[in-house]
Design an enzyme around this catalytic site. Structure first.
Site, PDB file in Angstrom:
ATOM      1  N   PRO A   1     -34.772  46.581 -69.225  1.00 12.11           N
ATOM      2  CA  PRO A   1     -34.084  45.303 -68.652  1.00 12.11           C
ATOM      3  C   PRO A   1     -34.676  44.060 -69.553  1.00 12.11           C
ATOM      4  CG  PRO A   1     -36.127  45.988 -67.404  1.00 12.11           C
ATOM      5  CD  PRO A   1     -36.033  47.057 -68.610  1.00 12.11           C
ATOM      6  N   THR A   2     -33.995  43.086 -69.279  1.00 19.77           N
ATOM      7  CA  THR A   2     -34.374  41.694 -69.847  1.00 19.77           C
ATOM      8  C   THR A   2     -35.590  41.071 -69.302  1.00 19.77           C
ATOM      9  OG1 THR A   2     -32.607  40.834 -68.279  1.00 19.77           O
ATOM     10  CG2 THR A   2     -32.386  40.933 -70.798  1.00 19.77           C
ATOM     11  N   THR A   3     -35.610  41.579 -67.830  1.00 20.42           N
ATOM     12  CA  THR A   3     -36.782  40.843 -67.014  1.00 20.42           C
ATOM     13  C   THR A   3     -38.155  41.583 -67.379  1.00 20.42           C
ATOM     14  OG1 THR A   3     -36.116  42.611 -65.487  1.00 20.42           O
ATOM     15  CG2 THR A   3     -35.164  40.565 -65.069  1.00 20.42           C
ATOM     16  N   ASN A   4     -38.377  42.440 -67.623  1.00 14.93           N
ATOM     17  CA  ASN A   4     -39.804  42.851 -68.178  1.00 14.93           C
ATOM     18  C   ASN A   4     -39.569  43.581 -69.503  1.00 14.93           C
ATOM     19  OD1 ASN A   4     -40.494  42.367 -65.366  1.00 14.93           O
ATOM     20  ND2 ASN A   4     -39.807  44.737 -65.082  1.00 14.93           N
TER      21      ASN A   4
ATOM     22  N   CYS B   1     -38.481  43.152 -60.126  1.00 15.65           N
ATOM     23  CA  CYS B   1     -37.843  43.679 -59.111  1.00 15.65           C
ATOM     24  C   CYS B   1     -38.577  43.999 -57.897  1.00 15.65           C
ATOM     25  CB  CYS B   1     -37.366  45.010 -59.384  1.00 15.65           C
ATOM     26  SG  CYS B   1     -38.709  46.026 -60.235  1.00 15.65           S
TER      27      CYS B   1
ATOM     28  N   GLU C   1     -29.699  39.150 -54.886  1.00 12.89           N
ATOM     29  CA  GLU C   1     -30.946  39.483 -55.645  1.00 12.89           C
ATOM     30  C   GLU C   1     -31.092  38.263 -56.880  1.00 12.89           C
ATOM     31  OE1 GLU C   1     -31.322  42.619 -58.426  1.00 12.89           O
ATOM     32  OE2 GLU C   1     -33.629  42.973 -58.068  1.00 12.89           O
TER      33      GLU C   1
HETATM   34  P1  NAD Z   1     -29.106  44.844 -66.273  1.00 15.33           P
HETATM   35  O1  NAD Z   1     -28.821  46.044 -65.314  1.00 15.33           O
HETATM   36  O2  NAD Z   1     -28.131  43.767 -66.506  1.00 15.33           O
HETATM   37  O3  NAD Z   1     -29.717  45.592 -67.762  1.00 15.33           O
HETATM   38  C1  NAD Z   1     -30.479  46.575 -67.846  1.00 15.33           C
HETATM   39  C2  NAD Z   1     -30.408  47.471 -69.097  1.00 15.33           C
HETATM   40  O4  NAD Z   1     -28.981  48.118 -68.762  1.00 15.33           O
HETATM   41  C3  NAD Z   1     -30.024  46.787 -70.373  1.00 15.33           C
HETATM   42  O5  NAD Z   1     -30.554  47.457 -71.464  1.00 15.33           O
HETATM   43  C4  NAD Z   1     -28.620  46.550 -70.526  1.00 15.33           C
HETATM   44  O6  NAD Z   1     -28.245  46.268 -71.632  1.00 15.33           O
HETATM   45  C5  NAD Z   1     -28.055  48.049 -69.725  1.00 15.33           C
HETATM   46  N1  NAD Z   1     -26.721  47.926 -69.176  1.00 15.33           N
HETATM   47  C6  NAD Z   1     -26.325  47.155 -68.135  1.00 15.33           C
HETATM   48  N2  NAD Z   1     -25.046  47.525 -67.644  1.00 15.33           N
HETATM   49  C7  NAD Z   1     -24.996  48.531 -68.719  1.00 15.33           C
HETATM   50  C8  NAD Z   1     -23.660  49.296 -68.685  1.00 15.33           C
HETATM   51  N3  NAD Z   1     -22.664  49.165 -67.846  1.00 15.33           N
HETATM   52  N4  NAD Z   1     -23.457  50.251 -69.858  1.00 15.33           N
HETATM   53  C9  NAD Z   1     -24.588  50.619 -70.547  1.00 15.33           C
HETATM   54  N5  NAD Z   1     -25.722  49.593 -70.486  1.00 15.33           N
HETATM   55  C10 NAD Z   1     -25.679  48.653 -69.338  1.00 15.33           C
HETATM   56  O7  NAD Z   1     -30.383  44.416 -65.596  1.00 15.33           O
HETATM   57  P2  NAD Z   1     -31.303  43.055 -66.130  1.00 15.33           P
HETATM   58  O8  NAD Z   1     -30.825  41.930 -65.642  1.00 15.33           O
HETATM   59  O9  NAD Z   1     -31.999  43.199 -67.543  1.00 15.33           O
HETATM   60  O10 NAD Z   1     -32.672  43.468 -65.384  1.00 15.33           O
HETATM   61  C11 NAD Z   1     -32.458  43.274 -63.869  1.00 15.33           C
HETATM   62  C12 NAD Z   1     -32.347  44.189 -62.895  1.00 15.33           C
HETATM   63  O11 NAD Z   1     -33.056  45.464 -63.388  1.00 15.33           O
HETATM   64  C13 NAD Z   1     -32.625  43.921 -61.578  1.00 15.33           C
HETATM   65  O12 NAD Z   1     -31.398  44.298 -60.643  1.00 15.33           O
HETATM   66  C14 NAD Z   1     -33.917  44.490 -61.192  1.00 15.33           C
HETATM   67  O13 NAD Z   1     -34.045  44.563 -60.022  1.00 15.33           O
HETATM   68  C15 NAD Z   1     -33.848  45.581 -61.982  1.00 15.33           C
HETATM   69  N6  NAD Z   1     -34.946  46.322 -62.445  1.00 15.33           N
HETATM   70  C16 NAD Z   1     -35.454  47.249 -61.768  1.00 15.33           C
HETATM   71  C17 NAD Z   1     -36.794  47.783 -62.112  1.00 15.33           C
HETATM   72  C18 NAD Z   1     -37.289  48.940 -61.256  1.00 15.33           C
HETATM   73  O14 NAD Z   1     -38.256  49.445 -61.812  1.00 15.33           O
HETATM   74  N7  NAD Z   1     -36.659  49.668 -60.430  1.00 15.33           N
HETATM   75  C19 NAD Z   1     -37.573  47.180 -63.038  1.00 15.33           C
HETATM   76  C20 NAD Z   1     -36.962  46.368 -63.585  1.00 15.33           C
HETATM   77  C21 NAD Z   1     -35.691  45.631 -63.348  1.00 15.33           C
END
Ligand code: NAD
Length: 470
Positions: free
Chosen positions: A143-146, A277, A365
């Site tokens: 993710p972008t967040t971490n 998260c 969120e």
């Molecule tokens: P995001 O879902 O936008 O992106 C996460 C990753 O998935 C990225 O690499 C993105 O390019 C990819 N992605 C997203 N949608 C996709 C699709 N339809 N097809 C293919 N690839 C896709 O999330 P973000 O904004 O980067 O991170 C924040 C989110 O992640 C929040 O909802 C947070 O709660 C969650 N998160 C969860 C955990 C955990 O351990 N459960 C940890 C960190 C972040």
């Protein structure tokens, strides 16, 4: 004329090459052979598969050495500082000191090979063990967040379990992730690891992630992100670990130490500008202590928005339907206040606002230092609301209470993967709480706080009629 020894020439050349590589790595994605960054998914995965096959011949001591190399390079102070600054700059989210801490905890507290524990049966028929074996090539979506925390954390766990990994980072964290993957590969090469145990592509994109999910050499998918990517990996037809969204409620009961609860909540909810998260996303406080709780929160860097017009202005700025406005995710509290025309007081870390339970601040969120506070008439009502606010994500909940029965009741009802009692949310990932650290918390698929053993297959090895020495 003074003669220069070949050794001196070699040292000078090596130094220049290192300097050129370092300067290239800080400007972005220049594709160079051997650094783990490939032009397309197929070549990245094929290289990772070859690396994994070579890795099968390495000993557990080798694996432990490679894991140490990852930890060591991540923990170099300049690298920690670079990752934190570059993440804030490239993603536009979070704050530098907390990102330094997150990366450090990922490098120090992620379990390595010691996490792989063999089970055994010994008896009249002989000896049978359950061996914890690699999957092969793992596709990991980050993710972008971490961004770097997840790469460090996943790389340690996945390599400790004997796998190779292809990362599919968020496009908005591309340059930084490339920088880190180059550093990790250089450190692994120096430690004697097979090349390409950690790979990625030059241009991360949804298309490339899809290609990775479909590739036949990828044996396990691990998605750390929001609901869309978790759904995508779970629909892939492959074994998948889904670490998805949270919306952690913090319930405060009248029996709690309110002063401590207030500080813990501000600390947890403002950590890296509320990006984790696991961070507190809404507070549900029983009515009789709600005013005291807010009063105490103000002492620790919270600022309360009281004017309904300002709260409405903030809502219009940061909420877009069921989603947060990306431009405001992970921004500083002071920048958010300025944007709605409020002069931020010095040292402000968190914006709090009392709202009804139905307010979007509670349901969405937000992932920014904006924390809604909801009053509940009774503790039972507070628990009911917390369960609803968590959306059934089974992610994280926090409760401040000295009533063991109440703590037990909410923990049973809410069924979250992490339940923090009387501490800031980050205690749940090993930061100031017992237990190891992870940045991939698999609520939807049930692995929980992932570690090396989550990225391993269980294989039964049976020796008939021998080695029973009972
Ligand atoms: P995001 O879902 O936008 O992106 C996460 C990753 O998935 C990225 O690499 C993105 O390019 C990819 N992605 C997203 N949608 C996709 C699709 N339809 N097809 C293919 N690839 C896709 O999330 P973000 O904004 O980067 O991170 C924040 C989110 O992640 C929040 O909802 C947070 O709660 C969650 N998160 C969860 C955990 C955990 O351990 N459960 C940890 C960190 C972040």
């Amino acid at each position: 004329m003074t003669s220069i020894s070949p050794e001196v020439v070699r040292q000078v050349v090596e130094k220049v090459v290192r300097q050129v590589a370092a300067s290239q790595s800080s400007v972005g994605s220049i594709v160079a052979p051997g650094d783990g960054i490939f032009p397309d998914m197929d070549s990245a995965i094929t290289a990772a598969d070859a690396a994994w096959r070579a890795y099968l011949d390495c000993s557990m001591k080798d694996r432990a050495r490679f894991v140490k190399a990852i930890r060591d390079v991540a923990l170099v102070p300049e690298n920690l500082q670079y990752m934190a600054c570059a993440a804030v700059e490239e993603t536009g989210m979070g704050n530098v000191p907390d990102k330094v801490a997150k990366n450090r905890f990922a490098a120090e507290l992620t379990p390595g090979t010691e996490d792989l524990i063999t089970e055994a049966w010994s008896g009249d028929e002989g000896l049978t063990t359950i061996e914890i074996s690699p999957f092969g090539v793992i596709g990991a979506i980050t993710p972008t967040t971490n961004p770097t925390e997840t790469v460090i954390n996943n790389a340690i766990g996945m390599l400790a379990a004997g796998n190779a990994v292809v990362f599919s980072p968020h496009p908005r964290a591309k340059n930084l992730t490339h920088w880190l993957i180059r550093k990790l590969n250089a450190a692994l090469a120096e430690a004697g690891a097979p090349p390409n145990l950690i790979v990625t592509v030059a241009e991360p994109s949804i298309e490339n992630t899809n290609a990775m999910m479909e590739h036949k050499l990828v044996r396990l998918l691990v998605a750390t992100g929001g609901p869309a990517i978790v759904k995508a990996v779970l629909s892939s037809g492959k074994k998948a670990i889904g670490a998805g969204a949270g919306n952690p409620p913090a319930v405060v009961d009248a029996s709690a130490n309110i002063e401590k609860a207030a500080k813990d909540i501000v600390d947890g909810a403002s950590f890296d500008n509320n990006l984790p998260c696991t961070a507190e996303k809404e507070v549900i406080a029983v009515e009789c202590i709600a005013d005291l709780l807010k009063f105490e929160m103000l002492k620790h860097g919270a600022y309360e928005l009281r004017d309904p017009a300002q709260i409405a202005k903030l809502e219009a700025l940061v909420v877009n339907g069921r989603h947060p406005v990306t431009d405001w995710v992970g921004k500083d509290a002071s920048a958010i206040l300025k944007a709605i025309g409020v002069e931020p007081p010095a040292g402000v870390r968190l914006i709090i606002a009392e709202v009804p339970f139905e307010h979007p601040f509670v349901r969405v969120e937000l992932m920014m230092p904006v924390l809604p506070i909801v009053r509940a008439k009774t503790l039972d009502e507070a628990m009911d609301l917390a369960v609803i606010a968590e959306h059934g994500n089974r992610h994280t909940a926090i409760m401040h209470s000295c009533d063991v029965n109440a703590l037990t009741k909410l923990a049973r009802r809410i069924q979250t993967t992490i339940f923090v009692k009387n501490g800031p949310s980050y205690a749940g990932i090993g930061i100031g709480g017992e237990g190891y650290c992870t940045f991939t918390i698999a609520g939807p698929t049930g692995e929980g706080l992932t570690s090396a053993r989550s990225f391993a297959r269980r294989r039964r090895c049976v020796l008939v009629g021998g080695l029973n020495v009972r």
